[in-house]
Write a protein that holds these residues in place. Structure first.
Motif, PDB file in Angstrom:
ATOM      1  N   ILE A  22      -0.023  15.081  10.858  1.00  0.00           N
ATOM      2  CA  ILE A  22       1.326  15.525  11.244  1.00  0.00           C
ATOM      3  C   ILE A  22       2.137  14.349  11.773  1.00  0.00           C
ATOM      4  CG2 ILE A  22       2.607  16.959  12.895  1.00  0.00           C
ATOM      5  CD1 ILE A  22       0.201  18.994  12.656  1.00  0.00           C
ATOM      6  N   LEU A  23       1.497  13.558  12.641  1.00  0.00           N
ATOM      7  CA  LEU A  23       2.217  12.417  13.203  1.00  0.00           C
ATOM      8  C   LEU A  23       2.567  11.404  12.112  1.00  0.00           C
ATOM      9  CD1 LEU A  23       3.364  10.979  15.673  1.00  0.00           C
ATOM     10  CD2 LEU A  23       1.124   9.912  16.015  1.00  0.00           C
ATOM     11  N   PHE A  24       1.631  11.180  11.210  1.00  0.00           N
ATOM     12  CA  PHE A  24       1.861  10.253  10.093  1.00  0.00           C
ATOM     13  C   PHE A  24       3.101  10.682   9.317  1.00  0.00           C
ATOM     14  CE2 PHE A  24       1.579   9.209   5.632  1.00  0.00           C
ATOM     15  CZ  PHE A  24       1.081   7.919   5.578  1.00  0.00           C
ATOM     16  N   ARG A  25       3.149  11.955   9.010  1.00  0.00           N
ATOM     17  CA  ARG A  25       4.261  12.472   8.213  1.00  0.00           C
ATOM     18  C   ARG A  25       5.570  12.406   8.985  1.00  0.00           C
ATOM     19  NH1 ARG A  25       5.084  16.948   3.875  1.00  0.00           N
ATOM     20  NH2 ARG A  25       2.897  16.803   3.387  1.00  0.00           N
ATOM     21  N   SER A  28       6.799   8.884   9.098  1.00  0.00           N
ATOM     22  CA  SER A  28       7.321   8.516   7.781  1.00  0.00           C
ATOM     23  C   SER A  28       8.717   9.092   7.596  1.00  0.00           C
ATOM     24  CB  SER A  28       6.397   9.016   6.675  1.00  0.00           C
ATOM     25  OG  SER A  28       5.115   8.475   6.829  1.00  0.00           O
ATOM     26  N   LEU A  29       8.906  10.337   8.066  1.00  0.00           N
ATOM     27  CA  LEU A  29      10.229  10.962   7.971  1.00  0.00           C
ATOM     28  C   LEU A  29      11.262  10.166   8.757  1.00  0.00           C
ATOM     29  CD1 LEU A  29       9.318  14.748   8.409  1.00  0.00           C
ATOM     30  CD2 LEU A  29      10.341  13.696   6.386  1.00  0.00           C
ATOM     31  N   GLU A  30      10.804   9.512   9.791  1.00  0.00           N
ATOM     32  CA  GLU A  30      11.723   8.704  10.602  1.00  0.00           C
ATOM     33  C   GLU A  30      11.855   7.280  10.066  1.00  0.00           C
ATOM     34  OE1 GLU A  30      10.684   9.090  14.748  1.00  0.00           O
ATOM     35  OE2 GLU A  30      11.240  11.217  14.768  1.00  0.00           O
ATOM     36  N   GLY A  31      11.323   7.058   8.866  1.00  0.00           N
ATOM     37  CA  GLY A  31      11.526   5.762   8.214  1.00  0.00           C
ATOM     38  C   GLY A  31      10.504   4.695   8.563  1.00  0.00           C
ATOM     39  N   LYS A  32       9.475   5.074   9.293  1.00  0.00           N
ATOM     40  CA  LYS A  32       8.441   4.091   9.641  1.00  0.00           C
ATOM     41  C   LYS A  32       7.443   3.941   8.485  1.00  0.00           C
ATOM     42  CE  LYS A  32       9.565   3.648  14.069  1.00  0.00           C
ATOM     43  NZ  LYS A  32      10.252   2.417  14.513  1.00  0.00           N
ATOM     44  N   THR A  33       6.808   2.795   8.447  1.00  0.00           N
ATOM     45  CA  THR A  33       5.681   2.626   7.547  1.00  0.00           C
ATOM     46  C   THR A  33       4.421   2.924   8.352  1.00  0.00           C
ATOM     47  OG1 THR A  33       6.855   0.891   6.396  1.00  0.00           O
ATOM     48  CG2 THR A  33       4.484   1.011   6.035  1.00  0.00           C
ATOM     49  N   ALA A  34       3.626   3.843   7.847  1.00  0.00           N
ATOM     50  CA  ALA A  34       2.477   4.259   8.639  1.00  0.00           C
ATOM     51  C   ALA A  34       1.193   4.214   7.822  1.00  0.00           C
ATOM     52  CB  ALA A  34       2.699   5.675   9.167  1.00  0.00           C
TER      53      ALA A  34
ATOM     54  N   ASN B   4       9.103   8.250  -6.583  1.00  0.00           N
ATOM     55  CA  ASN B   4       8.485   9.404  -5.958  1.00  0.00           C
ATOM     56  C   ASN B   4       7.384   8.938  -5.011  1.00  0.00           C
ATOM     57  OD1 ASN B   4       7.600  11.919  -5.357  1.00  0.00           O
ATOM     58  ND2 ASN B   4       6.564  12.266  -7.308  1.00  0.00           N
ATOM     59  N   PHE B   5       7.655   9.042  -3.711  1.00  0.00           N
ATOM     60  CA  PHE B   5       6.685   8.550  -2.736  1.00  0.00           C
ATOM     61  C   PHE B   5       5.880   9.697  -2.149  1.00  0.00           C
ATOM     62  CE2 PHE B   5       9.538   5.094  -3.223  1.00  0.00           C
ATOM     63  CZ  PHE B   5       8.747   3.969  -3.033  1.00  0.00           C
ATOM     64  N   GLU B   6       4.583   9.473  -2.070  1.00  0.00           N
ATOM     65  CA  GLU B   6       3.730  10.501  -1.476  1.00  0.00           C
ATOM     66  C   GLU B   6       2.841   9.882  -0.413  1.00  0.00           C
ATOM     67  OE1 GLU B   6       1.615  13.299  -3.838  1.00  0.00           O
ATOM     68  OE2 GLU B   6       3.190  13.383  -5.373  1.00  0.00           O
ATOM     69  N   HIS B   7       2.541  10.710   0.587  1.00  0.00           N
ATOM     70  CA  HIS B   7       1.634  10.246   1.629  1.00  0.00           C
ATOM     71  C   HIS B   7       0.232  10.621   1.194  1.00  0.00           C
ATOM     72  CE1 HIS B   7       5.305   9.851   3.699  1.00  0.00           C
ATOM     73  NE2 HIS B   7       5.480  11.136   3.913  1.00  0.00           N
ATOM     74  N   LEU B   8      -0.506   9.653   0.715  1.00  0.00           N
ATOM     75  CA  LEU B   8      -1.790   9.997   0.105  1.00  0.00           C
ATOM     76  C   LEU B   8      -2.984   9.391   0.827  1.00  0.00           C
ATOM     77  CD1 LEU B   8      -1.065   9.649  -3.722  1.00  0.00           C
ATOM     78  CD2 LEU B   8      -1.360  11.752  -2.415  1.00  0.00           C
ATOM     79  N   ILE B 174     -10.933   2.476   3.211  1.00  0.00           N
ATOM     80  CA  ILE B 174      -9.820   2.535   2.259  1.00  0.00           C
ATOM     81  C   ILE B 174      -9.790   3.915   1.589  1.00  0.00           C
ATOM     82  CG2 ILE B 174      -8.807   1.484   0.196  1.00  0.00           C
ATOM     83  CD1 ILE B 174      -8.777  -0.451   2.461  1.00  0.00           C
ATOM     84  N   GLY B 175     -10.978   4.438   1.295  1.00  0.00           N
ATOM     85  CA  GLY B 175     -11.052   5.756   0.655  1.00  0.00           C
ATOM     86  C   GLY B 175     -10.496   6.862   1.533  1.00  0.00           C
ATOM     87  N   HIS B 176     -10.672   6.708   2.836  1.00  0.00           N
ATOM     88  CA  HIS B 176     -10.198   7.732   3.765  1.00  0.00           C
ATOM     89  C   HIS B 176      -8.915   7.328   4.482  1.00  0.00           C
ATOM     90  CE1 HIS B 176     -14.276  10.029   4.127  1.00  0.00           C
ATOM     91  NE2 HIS B 176     -13.659  10.224   2.989  1.00  0.00           N
ATOM     92  N   LEU B 177      -8.291   6.286   4.010  1.00  0.00           N
ATOM     93  CA  LEU B 177      -7.035   5.840   4.612  1.00  0.00           C
ATOM     94  C   LEU B 177      -5.886   6.631   4.008  1.00  0.00           C
ATOM     95  CD1 LEU B 177      -6.072   3.495   6.517  1.00  0.00           C
ATOM     96  CD2 LEU B 177      -5.677   2.153   4.448  1.00  0.00           C
ATOM     97  N   GLN B 178      -4.894   6.918   4.844  1.00  0.00           N
ATOM     98  CA  GLN B 178      -3.696   7.566   4.311  1.00  0.00           C
ATOM     99  C   GLN B 178      -2.538   6.591   4.409  1.00  0.00           C
ATOM    100  OE1 GLN B 178      -2.344  11.037   6.454  1.00  0.00           O
ATOM    101  NE2 GLN B 178      -1.279  11.872   4.681  1.00  0.00           N
ATOM    102  N   GLU B 179      -1.882   6.373   3.300  1.00  0.00           N
ATOM    103  CA  GLU B 179      -0.720   5.493   3.287  1.00  0.00           C
ATOM    104  C   GLU B 179       0.326   6.098   2.347  1.00  0.00           C
ATOM    105  OE1 GLU B 179      -1.928   0.971   4.133  1.00  0.00           O
ATOM    106  OE2 GLU B 179      -2.923   1.718   2.347  1.00  0.00           O
ATOM    107  N   THR B 180       1.479   5.490   2.335  1.00  0.00           N
ATOM    108  CA  THR B 180       2.550   5.993   1.478  1.00  0.00           C
ATOM    109  C   THR B 180       2.513   5.247   0.144  1.00  0.00           C
ATOM    110  OG1 THR B 180       3.808   6.503   3.431  1.00  0.00           O
ATOM    111  CG2 THR B 180       5.023   6.455   1.350  1.00  0.00           C
TER     112      THR B 180
END
Lengths: 180, 378, 291
Positions: A22-25, A28-34, B4-8, B174-180
């Motif tokens: 939730i915090l990550f998202r 991100s919505l606030e323009g941060k790179t997370a 199209n950006f996703e948080h994956l 890396i496998g369990h990392l979440q990034e955009t």
């Protein structure tokens, strides 16, 4: 680059990873790179579990936490492995009941009855969200609106209202704590 | 930001990229920390009329993948250390019979059952030499979620183009990392499909030498009625122990990656131009090295990072170039010293090569690299 | 069948009609690799005869085999043939059939390949019930490696790893397959080629996983070691194994401890896995893939 490093630590099954998602998202919505990382023991329930969020304004070279600004400690097992990562003056929110010996010294510590508050809301499982709200409210990590939006994206619809209520309760507790 | 950006999550990025690359078959067996790939594939494949199957074991998973690929469908499996060991048998088959397939190894602590939920980079040598016999294999080691996405697509392309198993290997972190991640529009993505055999059955040789050393592939139903075997075979596809024919065919097989290495090799250089101290590493250790390079540069140490993205075949020339002016090379890795052996092999005589090893299940942190490199620089 | 020792009087002789085995073989690979007297060639003939009668196009036929003598049989068939790793042909065929439901997929395996190293794949292939026909050529021995004991070696028999007689009990592969849920289970002996051919037809036409055990003979290694005679005698012994009560005191004395039950031993019409998967996937697709 200034980074914000947040850890949710406790015992497996407490919703720590969900909190971090939730915090990550929200960030991100606030323009941060997370970046969000996680670690756990080979048990689905119980055992040390954590999820960290590291956020900044630019691309992240190293995505893992090295100096925590914030720690939400939901269970005693989350404390020992996190202690050495705490930055001087880090803000620590610890559940009063499940974290009897929170980290002390050189940290800004808030011990709160998160579990009891969750039970009062009708579901012990939202203790994590109350803690998330409280920590974000105290530390200004990110805005309530972003968190609410992130909760909508990350949690099941039938728990949405309860989770939003828990978030509100967390933010509301800020005033009480600061007054105390 | 456009696109199209996703948080994956890393493992999910791998699954989505596979589907985007045209993967339509996945067979796997549950294993930490790779299971999320299978879980995601079980959801994604039906949407594109693909097939997911959870097999009875690790050997069966790669066997089914090879079966699907021989049927003409792009296929993938995913595992971790113990399962990667079990898959070596069929990996060798895919290598010799030249069956395109992608094998993901989300690496964890070993040996044996080791530390299922902790990261390690101790399959570096196994990924190259794990299966018996001389065999070609490509190993790709992404260091971010975005790179998992892009390199999964490239893994399929390389596998199809060169008819070779491609191992996509990243550690648990890396496998369990979440990034955009910027995800591709699968409809617009240009992906590669293997060369299909054309023409008459008469005179068709499934393993005939071609200029690029990659023979076009027959597919059941195309009238070629070819034979595929794990026995050493002649151009005809049928087994032989005729020394001359064996030598010719094995040499062709083993030359395949060398001939096409320009297309296969991929690496990243960070501040290597004037680097006196070069760091060579992969995965989460490379992320630590990125920050270490910045810290060291601020401190006045001319540090640089050479990161093989294609780990095997190792980008030798690029490394030699990056290391040309280096006084020392540091190889941080989450094992007892594997990649360092390759660097020692490639390094020049007047260049000191040192390792930085961690085998406790914790990732290497930037400060450890900084400290070790400062020690080398003294 | 010109050998007078081969008494076929009890069986109706079925003319092969327009079946010409040469039409289905890779003749350029001849002479083949099997020992003189090996029963695998008879099984191969019955299989090709069945394929012919069913009108299966060679282009749409995929043969998958594993390792061992049985694993080498597939290569002689003029079809898409896959000689896979030891014990894994059923797993490989599972991927092939799921990816290519248009193909007729037949697995040729052996007792070691199918029941020992590949036993896990067998029980799960039975459980899934994917439309594959598996011929397990049972010669009770690891022939290619020189004659070691296998999971189906009869008790007291000699092999190179049981030089004083086998004391391990043998598998009843058909019971195993039935219990694991195979759609069709059958057993036949190479003595009765037309009957074997018909059983293979039943297996191929059955919508689901068919497990067919073919009692084959290994004359050169197993037969020699155990004094079972030359090929015709070994094949004739299959008769005594079928009706042991009739052969109590003759040279045809059965060596298998139990009477061989032959024919279709089990059949169930539970859903074929490929059809079931595709239907389920299509439903998931319309629903949006689940949570």
């Amino acid at each position: 680059m200034e980074l914000t490093e947040v850890r949710f630590a406790g015992s497996g099954g407490q919703g720590l990873i969900l909190c971090a998602r939730i915090l990550f998202r929200a960030l991100s919505l606030e323009g941060k790179t997370a970046a969000r990382s996680q670690g756990y023991e080979p048990t689905s329930r119980g055992g040390f579990c954590f999820s960290d969020v590291v956020a900044g304004d630019d691309e992240l070279d190293y995505p893992l936490a090295t100096a925590l600004d914030f720690l939400l400690a939901m269970d005693q097992v989350g404390v020992a492995p996190s202690r050495s990562l705490l930055k001087k003056g880090a803000l620590v929110v610890a559940d009063q009941r499940l974290t009897p010996q929170p980290p002390t010294g050189n940290v800004e510590l808030y011990r709160t009855p998160l579990t009891d508050q969750a039970i009062a809301l009708g579901n012990i499982r939202v203790a994590n969200i109350i803690g998330l709200g409280l920590m974000c409210g105290l530390g200004g990590i990110c805005g309530k609106e972003s968190l609410a939006k992130a909760i909508e994206g990350e949690t099941p619809r039938n728990f949405l209202d309860l989770n939003l209520e828990a978030l509100e309760a967390g933010f509301a507790a800020v005033g009480e704590l600061e007054a105390a | 930001m456009s696109g199209n950006f996703e948080h994956l999550h890393g493992n999910h990025a791998c699954a989505l990229a596979a589907v985007a690359a045209g993967c339509r078959f996945f067979a796997g067996y549950p294993i930490t920390p790779s299971s999320e790939i299978a879980e995601r594939m079980s959801k994604e494949l039906p949407k594109v009329d693909g097939t997911f199957i959870q097999m009875e074991d690790e050997m069966g998973s790669l066997a089914a993948v090879i079966g699907a690929s021989l049927g003409g469908v792009k296929a993938m499996t995913a595992t971790s250390g113990p399962g990667f060991s079990l898959k070596q048998e069929n990996l060798g088959y895919a290598s010799l019979a030249e069956v395109p397939c992608v094998i993901v190894n989300v690496s964890r602590g070993g040996p044996s059952t080791g530390m299922p939920t902790r990261p390690a980079q101790s399959d570096i040598m196994q990924s190259r030499w794990g299966s018996h016999g001389d065999h070609p294999v490509i190993v790709i080691t992404p260091d971010s979620v975005a790179e998992i996405y892009n390199e999964t697509i490239r893994a399929f392309d390389l596998s199809e183009k060169f008819r070779v198993p491609v191992v996509l290997m990243f550690d648990q972190v890396i496998g369990h990392l979440q990034e955009t991640v910027e995800v591709s529009d699968a409809r617009k993505l240009k992906t590669i499909e293997r060369k299909w055999a054309k023409g008459d059955k008469d005179g068709f040789e499934p393993y005939a030498a071609t200029k690029d050393a990659v023979p076009p592939m027959a597919r059941p139903g195309d009238g070629k009625r070819a034979h595929t075997t794990g026995l050493t075979h002649a151009e005809s596809g049928f087994p032989t122990q005729d020394t001359e024919i064996v030598a010719r065919n094995m040499n062709r097989l083993l030359s395949k990656l060398e001939i096409n290495k320009k297309e296969i090799e991929k690496y990243e250089c960070v501040e290597t131009g004037d680097a006196e101290y070069l760091i060579v590493t992969i995965g989460i250790s490379a992320r630590a090295a990125r920050r270490a390079v910045k810290t060291l540069r601020r401190k006045g140490v001319k540090a640089g990072l050479f990161r093989p993205i294609t780990l095997w075949p190792f980008p030798e020339e690029a490394f030699r170039q990056a290391a040309a002016g280096a006084k020392a090379v540091l190889v941080p890795e989450m094992n007892a010293g594997q990649l360092v052996l390759e660097i020692e092999r490639l390094g020049s005589d007047d260049c000191h090569v040192a390792g930085l090893n961690k085998i406790d299940g914790e990732p290497i942190v930037p400060a450890e690299i900084v400290a070790k490199l400062e020690e080398l620089a003294r | 069948m010109s050998n007078p020792a081969t008494d076929v009087s009890a069986h109706e002789v079925t003319p092969p009609g327009d079946f010409e085995i040469k039409d289905y073989l890779r003749l350029d690979l001849m002479p083949h690799f099997m020992c003189p007297g090996c029963g695998h060639g008879i099984a191969l003939r019955a299989l090709l005869w069945a394929i012919h009668e069913l009108g299966i196009e060679k282009d749409n036929l995929a043969i998958v085999s594993g390792i061992g003598c049985s694993g080498r049989v597939g290569a002689y068939i003029d079809a898409s043939t896959f000689h896979f790793t030891h014990g894994r042909p059923l797993a490989m065929a599972t991927g092939l059939k799921l990816a290519r439901p248009d193909l007729t997929v037949i697995v040729i395996s052996g007792d070691g390949d199918c029941l020992a190293i590949g036993g896990n794949h067998l029980i799960h292939a039975c459980r899934r019930n994917l439309d594959i026909t598996c011929l397990m050529l049972n010669n009770e021995v690891y022939g290619m490696t020189g004659g070691q004991v296998s999971p189906t070696t009869s008790e007291s028999m000699l092999t190179t790893t049981t030089t004083t007689g086998n004391i391990e009990p043998a598998f009843d592969a058909c019971k195993l397959a039935e219990a694991a849920g195979a759609g069709l289970v059958g057993r036949e002996v190479t003595l009765q080629v037309p009957t074997l051919k018909n059983l293979i037809r039943d297996g191929i036409t059955h919508q689901g996983f068919s497990f067919l055990e073919v009692i084959s003979d290994c004359t050169e290694i197993y037969g020699r070691k155990n004094d079972l005679g030359e090929s015709p005698e070994m094949i004739l012994k299959q008769k005594s194994d079928l009706r042991p009560e009739s052969f109590g005191n003759t040279a045809d004395r059965p060596f298998r401890p139990n009477k061989l039950e032959t024919g279709v031993l089990a059949r169930s019409d539970r859903p074929e896995y490929g059809v079931a998967y595709r239907a389920h996937a299509a439903r998931a697709k319309t629903r949006g893939g689940g949570k």
